[in-house]
Each structure stands twice: as C-alpha cells, then as structure tokens.
Design a protein around this motif. Structure first.
Motif, PDB file in Angstrom:
ATOM      1  N   THR A 210       0.831  -1.210   0.000  1.00 52.84           N
ATOM      2  CA  THR A 210       0.000   0.000   0.000  1.00 52.84           C
ATOM      3  C   THR A 210       0.859   1.250   0.000  1.00 52.84           C
ATOM      4  O   THR A 210       0.554   2.236  -0.702  1.00 52.84           O
ATOM      5  N   ALA A 211       1.950   1.247   0.774  1.00 58.07           N
ATOM      6  CA  ALA A 211       2.829   2.423   0.820  1.00 58.07           C
ATOM      7  C   ALA A 211       3.480   2.676  -0.536  1.00 58.07           C
ATOM      8  O   ALA A 211       3.587   3.825  -0.989  1.00 58.07           O
ATOM      9  N   ALA A 212       3.915   1.595  -1.214  1.00 57.53           N
ATOM     10  CA  ALA A 212       4.529   1.761  -2.534  1.00 57.53           C
ATOM     11  C   ALA A 212       3.522   2.298  -3.545  1.00 57.53           C
ATOM     12  O   ALA A 212       3.843   3.160  -4.374  1.00 57.53           O
ATOM     13  N   VAL A 213       2.291   1.808  -3.476  1.00 53.86           N
ATOM     14  CA  VAL A 213       1.247   2.302  -4.382  1.00 53.86           C
ATOM     15  C   VAL A 213       0.960   3.769  -4.094  1.00 53.86           C
ATOM     16  O   VAL A 213       0.757   4.573  -5.012  1.00 53.86           O
ATOM     17  N   ARG A 214       0.952   4.125  -2.833  1.00 53.44           N
ATOM     18  CA  ARG A 214       0.691   5.518  -2.476  1.00 53.44           C
ATOM     19  C   ARG A 214       1.739   6.451  -3.081  1.00 53.44           C
ATOM     20  O   ARG A 214       1.419   7.550  -3.545  1.00 53.44           O
ATOM     21  N   GLU A 215       2.971   6.017  -3.089  1.00 55.50           N
ATOM     22  CA  GLU A 215       4.030   6.842  -3.685  1.00 55.50           C
ATOM     23  C   GLU A 215       3.804   7.018  -5.191  1.00 55.50           C
ATOM     24  O   GLU A 215       3.974   8.121  -5.733  1.00 55.50           O
ATOM     25  N   VAL A 216       3.423   5.943  -5.876  1.00 56.71           N
ATOM     26  CA  VAL A 216       3.187   6.040  -7.312  1.00 56.71           C
ATOM     27  C   VAL A 216       1.988   6.943  -7.595  1.00 56.71           C
ATOM     28  O   VAL A 216       2.006   7.767  -8.525  1.00 56.71           O
ATOM     29  N   LEU A 217       0.935   6.811  -6.791  1.00 58.34           N
ATOM     30  CA  LEU A 217      -0.236   7.659  -6.992  1.00 58.34           C
ATOM     31  C   LEU A 217       0.115   9.127  -6.790  1.00 58.34           C
ATOM     32  O   LEU A 217      -0.324   9.997  -7.563  1.00 58.34           O
ATOM     33  N   LYS A 219       2.984  10.487  -7.219  1.00 56.49           N
ATOM     34  CA  LYS A 219       3.827  10.903  -8.344  1.00 56.49           C
ATOM     35  C   LYS A 219       2.984  11.242  -9.567  1.00 56.49           C
ATOM     36  O   LYS A 219       3.321  12.152 -10.343  1.00 56.49           O
ATOM     37  N   GLY A 220       1.883  10.514  -9.756  1.00 59.70           N
ATOM     38  CA  GLY A 220       1.027  10.760 -10.913  1.00 59.70           C
ATOM     39  C   GLY A 220      -0.110  11.719 -10.642  1.00 59.70           C
ATOM     40  O   GLY A 220      -0.955  11.925 -11.519  1.00 59.70           O
ATOM     41  N   GLY A 221      -0.159  12.303  -9.435  1.00 56.75           N
ATOM     42  CA  GLY A 221      -1.197  13.271  -9.126  1.00 56.75           C
ATOM     43  C   GLY A 221      -2.548  12.664  -8.822  1.00 56.75           C
ATOM     44  O   GLY A 221      -3.564  13.371  -8.831  1.00 56.75           O
ATOM     45  N   ALA A 222      -2.606  11.366  -8.545  1.00 64.04           N
ATOM     46  CA  ALA A 222      -3.872  10.712  -8.215  1.00 64.04           C
ATOM     47  C   ALA A 222      -4.088  10.748  -6.702  1.00 64.04           C
ATOM     48  O   ALA A 222      -3.128  10.841  -5.928  1.00 64.04           O
ATOM     49  N   PRO A 223      -5.317  10.678  -6.225  1.00 70.02           N
ATOM     50  CA  PRO A 223      -5.573  10.696  -4.782  1.00 70.02           C
ATOM     51  C   PRO A 223      -4.907   9.509  -4.085  1.00 70.02           C
ATOM     52  O   PRO A 223      -5.088   8.356  -4.490  1.00 70.02           O
ATOM     53  N   GLU A 224      -4.144   9.805  -3.034  1.00 63.50           N
ATOM     54  CA  GLU A 224      -3.472   8.733  -2.307  1.00 63.50           C
ATOM     55  C   GLU A 224      -4.467   7.843  -1.571  1.00 63.50           C
ATOM     56  O   GLU A 224      -4.129   6.731  -1.171  1.00 63.50           O
ATOM     57  N   ALA A 225      -5.690   8.328  -1.372  1.00 65.58           N
ATOM     58  CA  ALA A 225      -6.704   7.516  -0.697  1.00 65.58           C
ATOM     59  C   ALA A 225      -7.068   6.268  -1.494  1.00 65.58           C
ATOM     60  O   ALA A 225      -7.654   5.329  -0.943  1.00 65.58           O
ATOM     61  N   LEU A 226      -6.726   6.238  -2.779  1.00 66.14           N
ATOM     62  CA  LEU A 226      -7.018   5.059  -3.606  1.00 66.14           C
ATOM     63  C   LEU A 226      -6.012   3.937  -3.406  1.00 66.14           C
ATOM     64  O   LEU A 226      -6.161   2.870  -4.012  1.00 66.14           O
ATOM     65  N   ALA A 227      -4.982   4.159  -2.592  1.00 71.47           N
ATOM     66  CA  ALA A 227      -3.899   3.180  -2.480  1.00 71.47           C
ATOM     67  C   ALA A 227      -4.409   1.809  -2.052  1.00 71.47           C
ATOM     68  O   ALA A 227      -4.008   0.781  -2.619  1.00 71.47           O
ATOM     69  N   GLY A 228      -5.280   1.766  -1.075  1.00 67.20           N
ATOM     70  CA  GLY A 228      -5.781   0.473  -0.611  1.00 67.20           C
ATOM     71  C   GLY A 228      -6.561  -0.262  -1.678  1.00 67.20           C
ATOM     72  O   GLY A 228      -6.396  -1.470  -1.865  1.00 67.20           O
ATOM     73  N   GLN A 229      -7.420   0.447  -2.414  1.00 68.67           N
ATOM     74  CA  GLN A 229      -8.212  -0.197  -3.457  1.00 68.67           C
ATOM     75  C   GLN A 229      -7.336  -0.673  -4.611  1.00 68.67           C
ATOM     76  O   GLN A 229      -7.555  -1.748  -5.171  1.00 68.67           O
ATOM     77  N   VAL A 230      -6.332   0.135  -4.961  1.00 68.91           N
ATOM     78  CA  VAL A 230      -5.435  -0.272  -6.042  1.00 68.91           C
ATOM     79  C   VAL A 230      -4.646  -1.506  -5.635  1.00 68.91           C
ATOM     80  O   VAL A 230      -4.498  -2.461  -6.422  1.00 68.91           O
ATOM     81  N   GLY A 237       2.248  -6.720  -6.593  1.00 71.39           N
ATOM     82  CA  GLY A 237       3.046  -5.939  -7.535  1.00 71.39           C
ATOM     83  C   GLY A 237       2.308  -4.747  -8.091  1.00 71.39           C
ATOM     84  O   GLY A 237       2.585  -4.312  -9.221  1.00 71.39           O
ATOM     85  N   ALA A 238       1.373  -4.190  -7.309  1.00 65.09           N
ATOM     86  CA  ALA A 238       0.529  -3.115  -7.816  1.00 65.09           C
ATOM     87  C   ALA A 238       1.336  -1.885  -8.199  1.00 65.09           C
ATOM     88  O   ALA A 238       1.069  -1.255  -9.226  1.00 65.09           O
ATOM     89  N   ALA A 239       2.324  -1.529  -7.399  1.00 67.18           N
ATOM     90  CA  ALA A 239       3.097  -0.315  -7.677  1.00 67.18           C
ATOM     91  C   ALA A 239       3.826  -0.423  -9.017  1.00 67.18           C
ATOM     92  O   ALA A 239       3.769   0.482  -9.850  1.00 67.18           O
ATOM     93  N   GLN A 240       4.488  -1.550  -9.244  1.00 69.55           N
ATOM     94  CA  GLN A 240       5.215  -1.726 -10.504  1.00 69.55           C
ATOM     95  C   GLN A 240       4.245  -1.832 -11.679  1.00 69.55           C
ATOM     96  O   GLN A 240       4.532  -1.344 -12.779  1.00 69.55           O
ATOM     97  N   ALA A 241       3.087  -2.460 -11.439  1.00 62.27           N
ATOM     98  CA  ALA A 241       2.092  -2.568 -12.513  1.00 62.27           C
ATOM     99  C   ALA A 241       1.610  -1.188 -12.947  1.00 62.27           C
ATOM    100  O   ALA A 241       1.416  -0.942 -14.148  1.00 62.27           O
ATOM    101  N   LEU A 242       1.428  -0.279 -12.000  1.00 54.52           N
ATOM    102  CA  LEU A 242       1.012   1.073 -12.352  1.00 54.52           C
ATOM    103  C   LEU A 242       2.105   1.818 -13.106  1.00 54.52           C
ATOM    104  O   LEU A 242       1.822   2.580 -14.033  1.00 54.52           O
ATOM    105  N   LEU A 243       3.354   1.601 -12.703  1.00 56.35           N
ATOM    106  CA  LEU A 243       4.450   2.267 -13.407  1.00 56.35           C
ATOM    107  C   LEU A 243       4.564   1.760 -14.844  1.00 56.35           C
ATOM    108  O   LEU A 243       4.831   2.535 -15.768  1.00 56.35           O
ATOM    109  N   ASP A 244       4.362   0.452 -15.032  1.00 55.12           N
ATOM    110  CA  ASP A 244       4.452  -0.115 -16.376  1.00 55.12           C
ATOM    111  C   ASP A 244       3.229   0.231 -17.232  1.00 55.12           C
ATOM    112  O   ASP A 244       3.357   0.415 -18.445  1.00 55.12           O
ATOM    113  N   ASP A 245       2.054   0.268 -16.601  1.00 61.84           N
ATOM    114  CA  ASP A 245       0.815   0.518 -17.334  1.00 61.84           C
ATOM    115  C   ASP A 245      -0.097   1.371 -16.455  1.00 61.84           C
ATOM    116  O   ASP A 245      -0.898   0.848 -15.674  1.00 61.84           O
TER     117      ASP A 245
END
Length: 768
Positions: A210-217, A219-230, A237-245
C-alpha cells in the motif's frame, strides 16, 4: 458526551449529510401537530444508549476478571506453605467462631472498654497473623515419621522407607501402574461435519504494498486515498504494474478514463497517446466491466468499437484486435447451421435462412464466459442424470418427478407451490431444501420458511446441508425461489455444487427487475425451452394483487381499496415529496393503517437527486432516530442497508460499534461491518432502491416518485416496487402521466448474454 474507550468513530461519509432543502422540509414537518412525544421519544430512548451501554457492559466484566485473576494467584506461587497456612488459619478461625471463643470473652467482661469497629478489625487481623506465624514455625520443624500423613502420601512414605531398608526394589516405582489422571471436565462429543467454512474476506494488502502504491499515486497526481483499493485490485506488484501501465488504474471501481489518462500523462509524459496499446486494451476491458454492471455478460463488437471511439481511440478496430491478441477479452460467435448435402435445389425456406444476417460477433470477459459455459454444462448434467419417476400430485410435482430441471413462474402468492413441493419431497424420503434470495423473502414465507435458507448462506456454508468429499451438497431436490435474482456467477457456483441426479426447480416472477449482477439466468432458461415450464394459476389476492397483476400486463388500473390498502399522495416537487414521505412513515401509516414505522419501507428510484435515498434517509433519520452519527455517520437504532458483496443487500439495524467496526442486527443474526468497509458498503436503510428491495416484502411500503424520477421508470421497476407491499401501499406521486406511460411502454432494456444459445446447443431435441 465522550465516546467509550475502544470504540471507533469513522468519519461520516459526505453523501449522507442532509441538504438545506431537506432540513427545511423536516423542520416544516416537525412543526405540524404530532402525537404526544412523537418527536422526542427517539432522542430520549436511543441517544443515551450509545454512550452509556458499552461502558456499563464492560466495567462489570473488567471487575469480575480482576477478581477472578486475583483469586488463584497464591495457588500458582512456588511457596505452597503460605497458601496452606492461610487455609488452616481460616479453618481455625471458623472453628473458634463456632465454639464461641472469639470475641465472647470480651463481650462478657464488663471491665474491658468497648472497642470501635476499626479497632476490632485491627485486633482480629493481628490475631490471625499470629496464628499464621505459629503454624509456619511448626511446619519448619522436623517432621515425625508418618505423622499427620494418610492415604497416598502415607503409602508413598512407607514405600520409600522399604526401599531404603532393602525390603523392596526401586524398580517397583517404574513397574507399578501410573496413577489414574485427573478426570477432565466432561466435553461434548464433536460432531463431524463436512460443511465448508465461510469464505474469508479478501486479504488485506501488505502495508509495504500500500505504501509503494501511495508513492506512485502521488507521483502521478492521483488521490493517495485510492492506495488500498489499487493494492487490493492489482495485488502485491501493484506499484510496478502502475508504473508499467498507468491505465491499470481503471481496475479500481469509480475511476473514469479521463482520470486514468491524466494519471498516465503525469507518469509517462510524451511517451503516451490516445492510441497507446496499453490504453486501448484497458479501455476495452473497462467498457465490458461497465456493461457487466448493467447485466450484460458480453457486448456486440460494434458496440465496443463505438465506445472506444467515444473515448478518442483513433482506430477502434485495431484496438479491439489488440485486446483480443493480448488475451484481455474473448471473441464469440454462434456457429451457423450446416447446409444440407446433396444436389437438390435449395427450398424457399433454405433461401430465407441463407439471406438472414450472420449471428453477431460478441466480445466478453473470461470470468463471465467461463461462468455461462459452466452453468450450461451443469444444467445439462442435471437434466441428463436425473432418474425419471412418477410422482402423484400437482402439475409441478409431476413435472419435477419426471425431469431434473423445471422452471416455475408466478406472482407472490405462487411461492407457496414450490414450498409445498419441497414438503412433499421430504415426505417421500428425499433430501429437499428451499433457498431464497434475501432473508426477508424467507420471513415472508411464514412458518413454511423456517427451513429455508438464503442462497448466499447456502453457498458460504453458513446454512443448509453439508457437502461430500467432492464438494457436492447432500441434496436430492433444491428449490430456488426468486430465481430472476440469480446472476450468472452465483448460479454457476450453485449448480456446480449439486450432485448428479439432483433435481433443480427455479421459481420466480419473470416480471420483476432482473439480477443485480451480470446475466439473466432465469430469462435465458425460459427462452431456451429446454425443460418443462410450469406457470402458476394462483392469483395475488386483494386490491394490491389486482393492481400489481395489471401492471405486469401493462395496465395501470384504478383499483378499489376500501381498507386503504392503496393511497395516492400527489406532490408538486421533490421537497414536498420528502416532506410527505416522512409524514407518512412517522405518523400517517402507523396511525391510520396500524403498521409501525419500523415495518414501513420507503422505495425510490435512485440514490441521488433531491428525493433519492440519500435525501430521504437523512430526513427520516432526523425524524425517527436523531443523533450525531457518532459511528461513521450512524447511531444505534439506525436502519441500514449493508452490501456484503456487490449486488446483494442485507437490511438491518445498528446495534453498537467497537474497535473492529459496526455491529448490526440483520434478521435473526448479528453481523460485523469492518470499520474500513463502513463508508463503502453501508448506507442508511429507511429508503431503498427497487433493486435493493427485490426479494423482500414489508407490511407497508411508501413508493416515492418525484418529478425528476420519470426517466428512471419502467414497467419492471413499477411492478417490483409496488409488489413489495403486503398490506398497504402509499404512492408519493409527482410524475404526472409518466407513471402510466412507463407501465404501458417502459420495457426494461435487453441484456446481451450467451446462456440461451449454450443451453439450446446442449439440450435442444432433434425436433426443436
């Protein structure tokens, strides 16, 4: 008022706050003359309970626990002499009191000054300590041989002396049988069960994920509150998946393509564009997922291409090909019938068939394709493995005796027929079970519903028969009421759980709203005509039955209601609709009809709008159970609608809250809503949508039709909403002629599914 310790108070969701218009309406309604104490009774009865009950419930337990934990402590200490001495001292004190030696001498002596209570208590304590010290001194002295020993202790001392004197061998200690162990407390015999455990909820993502996803969100200007759902949607591997796609963000419910596009531009910059393959694939899947929310298990390829065009995809045809090549979506097309062999010239009928357009090409997601194919195979298996038998009785009983799959149609009154079928099957020695969609539907069956279970409880293992080693239910007959509410995934799991030879009866009213999930299992099975279809001839009784039956036939008739079974309340605007609804539930229906507020259900078209569920629930809470919303916007006594899984709603009442979440009373059981799901899965439940109310009935129902709801009306919606009432129906009417038009012309949109052709291919007879 402070909250009890250990309780949580999640933040109240914004969408349940009453609007200013609603507040004015409620205040206006409160100003009207009411019965004595009607407006203040909920406050005095309910409001103090949340703050005081948890504290009073926990404090005695804590005190008892401390007393119990303090009592055995001396027994656990290594030095046993203190415990024994205390016991002996108490025994001696008791003996002295019985013999009259304690305190009697002082009482008889007139020369001794009288002691106060405190002085007497201190004297008694000093005397007791002196006795304890004296006994300790005696114990520390040499112990005479065998003195004061008896029983097992004396035998052991004699055996030791025999060994020391050479009269016995030391091996006798080991050869002798061990003493019988202390008999444990009687335990109840464990009952063997093969019922599977209730499936656990989806695992919570690891904090690191969740923390890694929050950092990616971020970075992309998305709400960090979505980290848990993502993190829950994409896995570890959610954080890397977002970086790749970055367009994988569309996997989170509620995220729109334009939001995902902005997130992708922030991460990729100029490296992305509208024709990026990652974007087109994600959009194709997103379109099919949105279609599933509307009931479709597949979409025509042209519809998908049009949707992609609407989201600025330059080449939608190539985009669809890319999604198919990537395995994100599947392509389906019914096979055309083979042309007859031979040199004969084609007949006119054959030429007409040849001129018909080819079957449409469909696109679908793997999960729904597998569910429909599995369901079709399972139904075909039940049809082919059932042993035909001759059953005497009704038309339904005879059909079930001869076939493995039977469809039964009818209104609310006809539900008694499949229930009677299950009873007759049990009398024949068969293992029969009745399953309903909602717990309210089980209660509506009355005494006959005592043995019924909900489909969700049956599949989870919380109710119903056990399973064998292969996972099949121990059943010979399963009767499913409210069959139109079966989505394709639920139906597939249910049919897969039935053993070979088991008979299945799907019963329901084809005129009600369809399943909240993807698919139309009951409608497809009826249309396929591959099994007996028994139509009930039992009409729904009374004025309500006459009204609802007419709506099903496309006619909105004026029905005589001498007992005020049907009342029309005209309103001019949404504000008046809210005001009249609160007045009906809180005053008019209880006073004139005799149905209390807690047994009256409000049904409206949608959640939003000035007279949707949010506005109505806010006004009804303020009138019926006012409170600060201490537990995430809820107070004890609030009526709520809980969605444990998407598409299934359970109604209940808030009991309390603790560190784990909100505790609800739903029917005969208590449920826990985890605090992290309160905002997303819970709503106030005085007012529901017709979809949420499907499968349940209430003594009184108030249907709200404000002017802005005209576009959401259809014949199935009106039929379902009006049919929820058992004794009384009030219609808050503000749509003028739109109601009659909806009943006459408002047919529900067709769903695109594949189950019907699959069933026809597996079970159609040569004649068909």
């Amino acid at each position: 008022m402070t909250e009890p310790s250990g309780e949580t108070a999640p933040e109240a969701p914004e969408d349940v706050e009453p609007t200013e218009d609603v507040q004015e309406d409620v205040q206006e309604g409160a100003a009207e003359p009411e019965g004595p104490g009607t407006a203040e009774e909920p406050t005095t009865a309910e409001e103090p309970a949340p703050a005081e009950e948890p504290a009073t419930a926990q404090e005695p337990d804590a005190a008892e626990a401390s007393e119990e934990s303090g009592t055995p402590e001396p027994a656990e200490e290594p030095e046993e002499s203190a415990t024994a001495d205390s016991a002996d001292a108490d025994a001696d004190a008791d003996a002295d009191e019985e013999s009259g030696t304690v305190g009697e001498a002082d009482a008889k002596s007139s020369d001794t000054p009288e002691l106060s209570d405190a002085q007497a208590e201190l004297a008694a304590q000093r005397e007791l300590r002196a006795r304890i010290e004296a006994r300790k001194a005696e114990k520390e002295g040499p112990l005479a041989s065998g003195a004061k020993l008896s029983g097992t202790a004396a035998d052991l001392l004699a055996a030791v002396r025999a060994v020391e004197g050479g009269a016995s061998s030391g091996s006798t200690f080991y050869e002798a049988p061990e003493p019988a162990p202390r008999r444990p407390a009687p335990e109840t015999a464990q009952v063997a069960t093969v019922r599977p455990a209730v499936p656990a909820q989806a695992p919570v993502p690891a904090p690191g994920t969740t923390a890694a996803v929050r950092e990616v969100l971020a970075k992309g200007g998305a709400p960090e509150a979505l980290a848990g759902q993502v993190a829950a949607a994409l896995g570890e591997g959610a954080a890397q998946a977002l970086l790749d796609d970055p367009w994988q963000l569309l996997a989170v419910p509620g995220v729109r393509p334009e939001q995902a596009d902005g997130f992708a531009r922030a991460l990729l910059g100029a490296a992305c564009g509208p024709d990026d393959p990652r974007r087109t694939v994600a959009l194709t899947v997103w379109l099919l997922e949105r279609a599933a929310l509307q009931g479709h298990t597949a979409l025509e390829i042209g519809t998908v291409r049009a949707g992609l065009t609407g989201h600025a995809v330059p080449d939608p045809e190539s985009a669809v090909d890319e999604a198919v090549s990537a395995g994100a979506v599947l392509v389906f097309q019914e096979e055309a019938e083979e042309e007859p062999e031979g040199d004969e010239e084609p007949t006119e009928a054959a030429e007409a068939v040849a001129e018909e357009p080819a079957s449409p090409v469909l696109l679908g997601l793997d999960r729904y394709a597998m569910a429909e194919e599995s369901l079709a195979d399972g139904l075909a298996r039940l049809v082919k493995t059932a042993t035909a038998d001759t059953w005497e009785g009704s038309e339904l009983e005879r059909a079930v005796g001869a076939h493995g799959l039977v469809l039964h149609t009818g209104g609310e009154a006809s539900r008694a027929e499949p229930v009677a079928l299950a009873t007759a099957a049990r009398e024949r020695g068969l293992r029969a079970l009745v399953a309903v969609h909602a717990d309210g539907g089980r209660r509506a069956l009355g005494p006959a519903g005592a043995d019924a279970v909900t489909v969700a409880a049956l599949l989870s293992g919380a109710a119903g028969p056990g399973r064998d080693e292969e996972g099949a239910f121990a059943l010979d007959l399963l009767v499913v009421l409210d069959a139109p509410q079966l989505d394709v995934e639920t139906a597939a799991v249910l049919v897969e759980s039935l053993p070979d030879g088991c008979r299945l009866v799907l019963s329901g009213d084809p005129a009600v709203l369809g399943a909240p999930g993807a698919g139309q299992v009951f409608a497809d099975a009826l249309a396929a005509r591959v099994c007996p279809r028994i139509a009930s001839r039992v009409p729904d009784p009374g004025p309500l039955g006459e009204l609802v039956s007419g709506i099903g036939a496309g006619e909105l008739n004026q029905v005589e209601a001498p007992g005020k079974e049907i009342v029309i309340v005209p309103v001019r605007d949404a504000g008046e609709a809210v005001h009249r609804t609160v007045q009906l539930v809180a005053d008019s229906v209880p006073r004139a009809i005799g149905v209390p507020s807690e047994q009256t259900q409000v049904v409206t078209v949608g959640h939003g709008g000035s007279a949707g569920t949010r506005a109505l629930n806010a006004a009804l809470k303020q009138r019926l159970n006012p409170g600060p919303g201490r537990f995430g916007g809820y107070d004890p006594g609030d009526r709520v609608a809980y969605a444990p899984v998407p598409g299934r709603t359970v109604t209940g009442t808030v009991l309390s809250a603790d560190a784990e979440g909100l505790r609800l009373r739903c029917g005969d059981e208590e449920l826990l809503v985890p605090k992290e799901r309160v905002e997303s899965a819970l709503r106030h439940g005085w007012a529901l949508t017709a979809h949420q109310a499907t499968g349940a009935r209430w003594p009184a129902v108030v249907v709200v039709l404000p002017g802005d709801a005209a576009g959401g009306l259809s014949r199935p919606w009106v039929y379902t909403a009006f049919g929820r009432a058992e004794r009384h129906l009030s219609v808050v009417h503000g749509v003028d002629q739109a109601l009659a038009r909806a009943v006459a012309e408002g047919v529900a949109p067709q769903r695109t599914t594949r189950l019907r052709p699959l069933l026809e291919a597996l079970l159609a007879t040569p004649e068909e």
